[in-house]
Design a protein around this motif. Sequence first.
Motif, PDB file in Angstrom:
ATOM      1  N   ARG A  41       0.199   6.404 -22.264  1.00 51.45           N
ATOM      2  CA  ARG A  41       0.725   5.717 -23.480  1.00 51.45           C
ATOM      3  C   ARG A  41       0.115   4.440 -23.796  1.00 51.45           C
ATOM      4  NH1 ARG A  41       5.589   7.872 -21.749  1.00 51.45           N
ATOM      5  NH2 ARG A  41       6.360   9.674 -23.037  1.00 51.45           N
ATOM      6  N   THR A  42       0.096   3.537 -22.769  1.00 48.70           N
ATOM      7  CA  THR A  42      -0.632   2.185 -22.781  1.00 48.70           C
ATOM      8  C   THR A  42      -1.881   2.406 -22.930  1.00 48.70           C
ATOM      9  OG1 THR A  42      -0.106   1.986 -20.585  1.00 48.70           O
ATOM     10  CG2 THR A  42       1.391   0.871 -22.286  1.00 48.70           C
ATOM     11  N   TYR A  43      -2.525   3.337 -21.912  1.00 45.68           N
ATOM     12  CA  TYR A  43      -4.095   3.642 -22.113  1.00 45.68           C
ATOM     13  C   TYR A  43      -4.652   3.986 -23.629  1.00 45.68           C
ATOM     14  CZ  TYR A  43      -8.420   5.895 -20.880  1.00 45.68           C
ATOM     15  OH  TYR A  43      -9.669   6.608 -20.775  1.00 45.68           O
ATOM     16  N   PHE A  58      -6.521   2.539 -12.911  1.00 45.70           N
ATOM     17  CA  PHE A  58      -6.274   2.693 -11.417  1.00 45.70           C
ATOM     18  C   PHE A  58      -4.880   3.361 -11.559  1.00 45.70           C
ATOM     19  CE2 PHE A  58      -8.644  -0.755  -9.442  1.00 45.70           C
ATOM     20  CZ  PHE A  58      -9.582  -1.042 -10.755  1.00 45.70           C
ATOM     21  N   GLU A  59      -4.946   4.475 -10.812  1.00 46.21           N
ATOM     22  CA  GLU A  59      -3.780   5.537 -10.743  1.00 46.21           C
ATOM     23  C   GLU A  59      -3.693   6.304  -9.510  1.00 46.21           C
ATOM     24  OE1 GLU A  59      -0.891   6.066 -12.606  1.00 46.21           O
ATOM     25  OE2 GLU A  59      -0.655   7.566 -10.856  1.00 46.21           O
ATOM     26  N   LYS A  60      -2.530   6.294  -8.867  1.00 44.34           N
ATOM     27  CA  LYS A  60      -2.231   6.818  -7.755  1.00 44.34           C
ATOM     28  C   LYS A  60      -2.544   8.414  -7.677  1.00 44.34           C
ATOM     29  CE  LYS A  60       1.926   6.301  -6.313  1.00 44.34           C
ATOM     30  NZ  LYS A  60       3.221   5.438  -5.924  1.00 44.34           N
ATOM     31  N   MET A  61      -1.976   8.991  -8.757  1.00 48.25           N
ATOM     32  CA  MET A  61      -2.210  10.434  -8.776  1.00 48.25           C
ATOM     33  C   MET A  61      -2.013  10.801 -10.354  1.00 48.25           C
ATOM     34  SD  MET A  61      -0.138  13.388  -6.549  1.00 48.25           S
ATOM     35  CE  MET A  61       1.153  13.589  -7.874  1.00 48.25           C
ATOM     36  N   GLU A  77      -8.811   6.424  -8.804  1.00 42.31           N
ATOM     37  CA  GLU A  77      -7.904   7.043  -8.211  1.00 42.31           C
ATOM     38  C   GLU A  77      -7.397   7.106  -6.580  1.00 42.31           C
ATOM     39  OE1 GLU A  77      -8.019  11.480  -9.029  1.00 42.31           O
ATOM     40  OE2 GLU A  77      -5.821  11.482  -9.049  1.00 42.31           O
ATOM     41  N   GLY A  78      -6.061   6.934  -6.553  1.00 42.87           N
ATOM     42  CA  GLY A  78      -5.621   6.238  -5.011  1.00 42.87           C
ATOM     43  C   GLY A  78      -4.661   5.159  -5.301  1.00 42.87           C
ATOM     44  N   ASP A  79      -4.132   4.769  -4.293  1.00 41.13           N
ATOM     45  CA  ASP A  79      -3.133   3.717  -4.159  1.00 41.13           C
ATOM     46  C   ASP A  79      -3.794   2.515  -4.400  1.00 41.13           C
ATOM     47  OD1 ASP A  79      -1.209   1.619  -3.281  1.00 41.13           O
ATOM     48  OD2 ASP A  79      -0.329   2.970  -2.021  1.00 41.13           O
ATOM     49  N   SER A 100      -0.890  -4.345 -16.295  1.00 46.80           N
ATOM     50  CA  SER A 100      -0.347  -3.655 -15.431  1.00 46.80           C
ATOM     51  C   SER A 100       0.949  -3.076 -15.619  1.00 46.80           C
ATOM     52  CB  SER A 100       0.029  -4.570 -14.081  1.00 46.80           C
ATOM     53  OG  SER A 100       0.396  -3.972 -12.974  1.00 46.80           O
ATOM     54  N   ASP A 101       1.470  -1.638 -15.479  1.00 44.90           N
ATOM     55  CA  ASP A 101       2.465  -1.227 -15.723  1.00 44.90           C
ATOM     56  C   ASP A 101       2.774  -0.037 -14.661  1.00 44.90           C
ATOM     57  OD1 ASP A 101       4.919  -0.105 -16.675  1.00 44.90           O
ATOM     58  OD2 ASP A 101       3.964   0.950 -18.293  1.00 44.90           O
ATOM     59  N   LEU A 102       3.173  -0.621 -13.471  1.00 43.70           N
ATOM     60  CA  LEU A 102       3.271   0.387 -12.129  1.00 43.70           C
ATOM     61  C   LEU A 102       4.503   0.994 -12.308  1.00 43.70           C
ATOM     62  CD1 LEU A 102       0.706  -1.663  -9.809  1.00 43.70           C
ATOM     63  CD2 LEU A 102       0.361   0.579 -11.005  1.00 43.70           C
ATOM     64  N   GLY A 103       5.440   0.632 -12.977  1.00 45.71           N
ATOM     65  CA  GLY A 103       6.694   1.143 -12.938  1.00 45.71           C
ATOM     66  C   GLY A 103       7.437   0.564 -11.884  1.00 45.71           C
TER      67      GLY A 103
HETATM   68  C1  LIG Z   1       5.565   3.616 -15.675  1.00 42.17           C
HETATM   69  S1  LIG Z   1       4.264   4.401 -15.171  1.00 42.17           S
HETATM   70  C2  LIG Z   1       2.918   3.916 -16.322  1.00 42.17           C
HETATM   71  C3  LIG Z   1       3.285   4.203 -17.732  1.00 42.17           C
HETATM   72  C4  LIG Z   1       2.068   3.982 -18.627  1.00 42.17           C
HETATM   73  N1  LIG Z   1       1.906   2.795 -18.937  1.00 42.17           N
HETATM   74  C5  LIG Z   1       2.243   4.870 -20.148  1.00 42.17           C
HETATM   75  O1  LIG Z   1       2.462   3.861 -20.831  1.00 42.17           O
HETATM   76  O2  LIG Z   1       2.157   6.092 -19.969  1.00 42.17           O
HETATM   77  C6  LIG Z   1       3.711   3.945 -13.816  1.00 42.17           C
HETATM   78  C7  LIG Z   1       2.456   4.658 -13.145  1.00 42.17           C
HETATM   79  O3  LIG Z   1       2.061   3.681 -11.834  1.00 42.17           O
HETATM   80  C8  LIG Z   1       1.527   4.748 -10.896  1.00 42.17           C
HETATM   81  N2  LIG Z   1       1.568   3.810  -9.752  1.00 42.17           N
HETATM   82  C9  LIG Z   1       2.639   3.410  -8.995  1.00 42.17           C
HETATM   83  N3  LIG Z   1       2.412   2.696  -7.795  1.00 42.17           N
HETATM   84  C10 LIG Z   1       1.153   2.762  -7.953  1.00 42.17           C
HETATM   85  C11 LIG Z   1      -0.009   2.638  -6.718  1.00 42.17           C
HETATM   86  N4  LIG Z   1       0.508   1.978  -5.911  1.00 42.17           N
HETATM   87  N5  LIG Z   1      -1.092   2.578  -6.757  1.00 42.17           N
HETATM   88  C12 LIG Z   1      -1.550   3.295  -8.139  1.00 42.17           C
HETATM   89  N6  LIG Z   1      -0.778   3.840  -9.014  1.00 42.17           N
HETATM   90  C13 LIG Z   1       0.527   3.419  -8.933  1.00 42.17           C
HETATM   91  C14 LIG Z   1       2.356   6.005 -10.939  1.00 42.17           C
HETATM   92  O4  LIG Z   1       1.801   7.036 -10.416  1.00 42.17           O
HETATM   93  C15 LIG Z   1       2.684   6.027 -12.408  1.00 42.17           C
HETATM   94  O5  LIG Z   1       1.794   6.839 -13.039  1.00 42.17           O
END
Ligand SMILES: C[S@@+](CC[C@H](N)C(=O)[O-])C[C@H]1O[C@@H](n2cnc3c(N)ncnc32)[C@H](O)[C@@H]1O
Length: 168
Positions: A41-43, A58-61, A77-79, A100-103
């Motif tokens: 969404r934010t992207y 940057f996204e884990k998966m 892609e990755g941590d 940054s919105d990593l949840g």
């Molecule tokens: C709250 S969501 C992001 C929502 C996004 N901003 C949107 O508007 O749709 C958090 C994302 O951060 C990723 N994430 C969390 N920890 C991470 C890490 N250590 N490395 C990479 N990505 C990570 C999660 O896989 C998830 O897809």
Amino acid sequence: MSYLDKFIDRMMAQRVCLDLAPGIIQDIEGPILEFGLGHGRTYDHLLQNFPSRDIYVFEKMVSPNVFVRPPAALLFEGDIHETIKAAAKRLPRKAAMAHSDLGLKDRDGAVPIVASIIQHLPALIAPGGIYVSNTDISLVSGQIPPLFEQLDLPQLREGQYFIYRISV
Ligand SMILES: C[S@@+](CC[C@H](N)C(=O)[O-])C[C@H]1O[C@@H](n2cnc3c(N)ncnc32)[C@H](O)[C@@H]1O
């Protein structure tokens, strides 16, 4: 505030910041970095606000349910603990902004990841560029690190969402 109110409040503050960003960085060249793709969404909002800049994600998966998938060449892609270390070598130039919105929900879980981000950001962001985050970076050491200046914006309440200018 109910949890629904809090969620809506956070999303509105997030959009305010993403809409203020183009004006704040208008004189800073460079791509945009998005930490945490989620559903995109934010992207997608960044794509709308910055049509002529590359947006690296940057996204884990990457979720199979993502609305908008970044091109492979712009995806780390990755941590982020690992991918951020080598990012400066892969980027063609320093970025003008990172969002940054990593949840990150709990403070203890957030500290190591925010620490890693603020350690590497000065190598990734051009002087005068900004870091937009839903997390207060002072949670790492109790204060804002020296190279970061928090912007005080009348559109935001204290603690709602955060924009820092980086002066390297
Ligand atoms: C709250 S969501 C992001 C929502 C996004 N901003 C949107 O508007 O749709 C958090 C994302 O951060 C990723 N994430 C969390 N920890 C991470 C890490 N250590 N490395 C990479 N990505 C990570 C999660 O896989 C998830 O897809």
